[in-house]
Scaffold this motif. Structure first.
Motif, mmCIF file in Angstrom:
data_model
loop_
_atom_site.group_PDB
_atom_site.id
_atom_site.type_symbol
_atom_site.label_atom_id
_atom_site.label_comp_id
_atom_site.label_asym_id
_atom_site.label_seq_id
_atom_site.Cartn_x
_atom_site.Cartn_y
_atom_site.Cartn_z
ATOM 1 N N GLN A 33 26.593 -19.733 14.467
ATOM 2 C CA GLN A 33 27.011 -18.067 15.353
ATOM 3 C C GLN A 33 28.306 -17.627 14.838
ATOM 4 N N GLY A 34 28.997 -18.225 14.298
ATOM 5 C CA GLY A 34 30.397 -17.621 13.899
ATOM 6 C C GLY A 34 30.281 -16.594 12.864
ATOM 7 N N ALA A 35 31.257 -16.828 11.854
ATOM 8 C CA ALA A 35 31.435 -15.827 10.968
ATOM 9 C C ALA A 35 30.242 -15.860 9.596
ATOM 10 N N VAL A 36 29.674 -14.809 8.971
ATOM 11 C CA VAL A 36 28.707 -15.015 8.006
ATOM 12 C C VAL A 36 28.993 -15.939 6.982
ATOM 13 N N TYR A 37 30.692 -15.959 6.697
ATOM 14 C CA TYR A 37 31.029 -16.743 5.773
ATOM 15 C C TYR A 37 30.643 -18.297 5.799
ATOM 16 N N THR A 38 30.713 -18.706 7.281
ATOM 17 C CA THR A 38 30.523 -20.065 7.587
ATOM 18 C C THR A 38 29.205 -20.425 7.802
ATOM 19 N N ARG A 39 28.404 -19.462 8.060
ATOM 20 C CA ARG A 39 26.970 -19.910 8.328
ATOM 21 C C ARG A 39 26.324 -20.737 7.352
#
Length: 99
Positions: A33-39
């Motif tokens: 649910q965090g940044a798109v980068y970490t998904r």
């Protein structure tokens, strides 16, 4: 209090962010649910963080660190603060050129 933090992603890359609730934000990253980068790079691990008095200071450092090379980020993570100066690409190129 505002924080700047750095995560190491499952692919070995680093993600730098800022937040006023570090525990909640880390949980968001971990659950996609965090940044798109970490998904798509989970799981992530907190490898560095710092607390600031003001949100604008934290945000400023977030943006500064995001522009750093992987090597410079590694120095920060390892706590090798004295070695951080001189790690810009321009300064390294001058040192290599001047021998």
């Amino acid at each position: 209090m505002p924080f700047v933090y750095m995560l190491q992603c499952a692919d070995g890359s680093y993600y730098t962010g800022s937040t006023i609730d570090l525990e909640r934000r880390l949980s968001e990253h971990q659950f996609g649910q965090g940044a798109v980068y970490t998904r798509d790079r989970r799981p992530v691990a907190l490898v560095w963080h710092a607390e600031f008095d003001r949100i604008d200071e934290a945000f400023g450092w977030e943006k500064r660190i995001q522009g750093w090379s992987r090597a410079k980020k590694r120095l920060l993570i390892e706590g090798r603060y004295a070695e951080l100066a001189g790690w810009s690409a321009r300064q390294r190129a001058c040192r290599e050129r001047d021998g």
